[in-house]
Design an enzyme around this catalytic site. Structure first.
Site, PDB file in Angstrom:
ATOM      1  N   LYS A  14       0.812  -1.223   0.000  1.00  0.00           N
ATOM      2  CA  LYS A  14       0.000   0.000   0.000  1.00  0.00           C
ATOM      3  C   LYS A  14       0.843   1.271   0.000  1.00  0.00           C
ATOM      4  O   LYS A  14       0.611   2.157  -0.802  1.00  0.00           O
ATOM      5  CB  LYS A  14      -0.829   0.090   1.293  1.00  0.00           C
ATOM      6  CG  LYS A  14      -2.094  -0.672   1.336  1.00  0.00           C
ATOM      7  CD  LYS A  14      -2.915  -0.295   2.572  1.00  0.00           C
ATOM      8  CE  LYS A  14      -2.162  -0.171   3.867  1.00  0.00           C
ATOM      9  NZ  LYS A  14      -1.879  -1.347   4.630  1.00  0.00           N
ATOM     10  N   ARG A  89     -10.109   1.990   8.602  1.00  0.00           N
ATOM     11  CA  ARG A  89      -9.938   0.556   8.859  1.00  0.00           C
ATOM     12  C   ARG A  89     -11.048  -0.029   9.702  1.00  0.00           C
ATOM     13  O   ARG A  89     -11.053  -1.237   9.958  1.00  0.00           O
ATOM     14  CB  ARG A  89      -8.647   0.301   9.638  1.00  0.00           C
ATOM     15  CG  ARG A  89      -7.423   0.520   8.829  1.00  0.00           C
ATOM     16  CD  ARG A  89      -6.191   0.053   9.572  1.00  0.00           C
ATOM     17  NE  ARG A  89      -5.093   0.812   9.030  1.00  0.00           N
ATOM     18  CZ  ARG A  89      -3.868   0.333   8.868  1.00  0.00           C
ATOM     19  NH1 ARG A  89      -3.555  -0.858   9.261  1.00  0.00           N
ATOM     20  NH2 ARG A  89      -2.947   1.088   8.334  1.00  0.00           N
ATOM     21  N   ARG A 128      10.834  -7.735   5.398  1.00  0.00           N
ATOM     22  CA  ARG A 128      10.934  -6.313   5.740  1.00  0.00           C
ATOM     23  C   ARG A 128      11.475  -6.141   7.164  1.00  0.00           C
ATOM     24  O   ARG A 128      12.224  -5.211   7.441  1.00  0.00           O
ATOM     25  CB  ARG A 128       9.562  -5.640   5.618  1.00  0.00           C
ATOM     26  CG  ARG A 128       9.611  -4.146   5.906  1.00  0.00           C
ATOM     27  CD  ARG A 128       8.311  -3.451   5.592  1.00  0.00           C
ATOM     28  NE  ARG A 128       7.319  -3.629   6.641  1.00  0.00           N
ATOM     29  CZ  ARG A 128       6.055  -3.213   6.545  1.00  0.00           C
ATOM     30  NH1 ARG A 128       5.629  -2.647   5.436  1.00  0.00           N
ATOM     31  NH2 ARG A 128       5.222  -3.383   7.535  1.00  0.00           N
ATOM     32  N   ARG A 134      11.070  -2.732  11.781  1.00  0.00           N
ATOM     33  CA  ARG A 134       9.883  -2.098  12.370  1.00  0.00           C
ATOM     34  C   ARG A 134       9.423  -2.906  13.573  1.00  0.00           C
ATOM     35  O   ARG A 134       9.349  -4.128  13.516  1.00  0.00           O
ATOM     36  CB  ARG A 134       8.764  -2.053  11.323  1.00  0.00           C
ATOM     37  CG  ARG A 134       8.375  -0.654  10.923  1.00  0.00           C
ATOM     38  CD  ARG A 134       7.382  -0.656   9.794  1.00  0.00           C
ATOM     39  NE  ARG A 134       6.054  -1.093  10.192  1.00  0.00           N
ATOM     40  CZ  ARG A 134       4.976  -0.886   9.451  1.00  0.00           C
ATOM     41  NH1 ARG A 134       5.077  -0.260   8.299  1.00  0.00           N
ATOM     42  NH2 ARG A 134       3.807  -1.308   9.859  1.00  0.00           N
ATOM     43  N   ARG A 145      -2.028  -8.458  13.081  1.00  0.00           N
ATOM     44  CA  ARG A 145      -2.443  -7.399  12.149  1.00  0.00           C
ATOM     45  C   ARG A 145      -3.220  -7.974  10.974  1.00  0.00           C
ATOM     46  O   ARG A 145      -4.198  -7.396  10.513  1.00  0.00           O
ATOM     47  CB  ARG A 145      -1.210  -6.619  11.669  1.00  0.00           C
ATOM     48  CG  ARG A 145      -0.763  -5.567  12.682  1.00  0.00           C
ATOM     49  CD  ARG A 145       0.714  -5.236  12.566  1.00  0.00           C
ATOM     50  NE  ARG A 145       1.090  -4.752  11.255  1.00  0.00           N
ATOM     51  CZ  ARG A 145       2.296  -4.951  10.713  1.00  0.00           C
ATOM     52  NH1 ARG A 145       3.228  -5.599  11.374  1.00  0.00           N
ATOM     53  NH2 ARG A 145       2.564  -4.475   9.531  1.00  0.00           N
TER      54      ARG A 145
HETATM   55  P1  ADP Z   1       0.189  -2.028   8.128  1.00  0.00           P
HETATM   56  O1  ADP Z   1      -0.813  -1.797   7.058  1.00  0.00           O
HETATM   57  O2  ADP Z   1       1.340  -2.834   7.692  1.00  0.00           O
HETATM   58  O3  ADP Z   1      -0.393  -2.507   9.419  1.00  0.00           O
HETATM   59  P2  ADP Z   1       0.571   0.857   8.630  1.00  0.00           P
HETATM   60  O4  ADP Z   1       1.868   1.554   8.509  1.00  0.00           O
HETATM   61  O5  ADP Z   1      -0.504   1.261   7.684  1.00  0.00           O
HETATM   62  O6  ADP Z   1       0.944  -0.677   8.458  1.00  0.00           O
HETATM   63  O7  ADP Z   1       0.021   0.990  10.133  1.00  0.00           O
HETATM   64  C1  ADP Z   1       0.825   0.699  11.231  1.00  0.00           C
HETATM   65  C2  ADP Z   1       0.033   0.762  12.530  1.00  0.00           C
HETATM   66  O8  ADP Z   1      -0.466   2.107  12.731  1.00  0.00           O
HETATM   67  C3  ADP Z   1      -1.209  -0.115  12.591  1.00  0.00           C
HETATM   68  O9  ADP Z   1      -0.926  -1.432  12.960  1.00  0.00           O
HETATM   69  C4  ADP Z   1      -2.026   0.629  13.670  1.00  0.00           C
HETATM   70  O10 ADP Z   1      -1.538   0.381  14.955  1.00  0.00           O
HETATM   71  C5  ADP Z   1      -1.738   2.083  13.335  1.00  0.00           C
HETATM   72  N1  ADP Z   1      -2.746   2.599  12.383  1.00  0.00           N
HETATM   73  C6  ADP Z   1      -2.527   2.999  11.103  1.00  0.00           C
HETATM   74  N2  ADP Z   1      -3.669   3.394  10.525  1.00  0.00           N
HETATM   75  C7  ADP Z   1      -4.645   3.235  11.438  1.00  0.00           C
HETATM   76  C8  ADP Z   1      -6.044   3.448  11.452  1.00  0.00           C
HETATM   77  N3  ADP Z   1      -6.695   3.910  10.372  1.00  0.00           N
HETATM   78  N4  ADP Z   1      -6.726   3.172  12.581  1.00  0.00           N
HETATM   79  C9  ADP Z   1      -6.117   2.725  13.679  1.00  0.00           C
HETATM   80  N5  ADP Z   1      -4.802   2.471  13.737  1.00  0.00           N
HETATM   81  C10 ADP Z   1      -4.061   2.735  12.634  1.00  0.00           C
END
Ligand code: ADP
Length: 205
Positions: A14, A89, A128, A134, A145
């Site tokens: 993404k 989400r 990764r 990370r 996740r």
């Molecule tokens: P991934 O899609 O690999 O989980 P992201 O970088 O998009 O990685 O998100 C990392 C973390 O940030 C998520 O696991 C969550 O804890 C938080 N996060 C990101 N976007 C949201 C969201 N829309 N709502 C709640 N938590 C979020």
């Protein structure tokens, strides 16, 4: 004017694709994950609050996330369109985003969803982990996740499917090919829903 979402499970690419597409379309990419990580690093109050959720692979609470997105899309650079990556989400976030857009007299023109099989996602994320380190790329947290994605976010997408603005795209293969597929998908949705920018022919006086 393009206001769109890119959705997809963790590890689907993404983030990478979001910046490429946003670049091509001349809109700003807005990644909630990136904004959270910046805040964690800078130890802002938002970052301190978000960190414990992120490290465990849980969603940051809706009220915190919604407020952050509302602030971000109200910035001048988002006026001419944006691509949200990683938001919404949850069902609550869909409602909040709808309210924000309604208030601004705006609407979404497309949602693209990247599809990658779970086995490949886990493999990509573990790779990764070795490279980027990370905190949330450990085997247990990755699985959590992914579960959350299947349980909460996949149903969120159905909401947009009902509105006729979703295109699903194969997220496997070469990065360039995936970008092409995504751009094509955005174009197709906008052509089908009639939201492509209209070029008005000049009429002779
Ligand atoms: P991934 O899609 O690999 O989980 P992201 O970088 O998009 O990685 O998100 C990392 C973390 O940030 C998520 O696991 C969550 O804890 C938080 N996060 C990101 N976007 C949201 C969201 N829309 N709502 C709640 N938590 C979020």
């Amino acid at each position: 004017m393009t206001r769109m979402l890119i959705m997809g499970p963790p590890g689907s690419g993404k983030g990478t694709q979001a910046s490429r597409i946003a670049d091509k379309l001349g809109i700003v990419p807005i990644s909630t994950g990136d904004i959270f990580r910046h805040n964690v690093k800078a130890m802002t109050p938002l970052g301190v609050e978000a960190k414990r959720y992120i490290d465990n692979g849980d969603f940051v609470p809706d009220d915190v996330t919604n407020r952050m997105v509302a602030d971000r899309i109200a910035q001048p650079d988002a006026e001419h369109g944006f691509l949200l990556d990683g938001y919404p989400r949850t069902a609550g976030q869909v409602e909040a985003l709808d309210a924000m857009l309604r208030e601004a007299g705006q609407a979404l023109s497309a949602v693209v969803e990247l599809e990658v099989p779970d086995a490949e996602l886990v493999e990509r994320l573990l790779k990764r982990a070795e490279i980027e380190g990370r905190a949330d790329d450990t085997q247990d947290v990755i699985q959590h996740r992914l579960d959350l994605y299947h349980r909460e976010t996949e149903v969120v997408i159905e909401n947009y499917v009902d509105r006729g603005i979703v295109a699903r795209v194969d997220g496997t293969g070469q990065i360039d090919d995936v970008t092409e597929r995504l751009l094509q998908a955005v174009y197709s949705v906008r052509a089908a829903t009639g939201t492509l920018p209209v070029i008005t022919p000049r009429t002779e006086a």
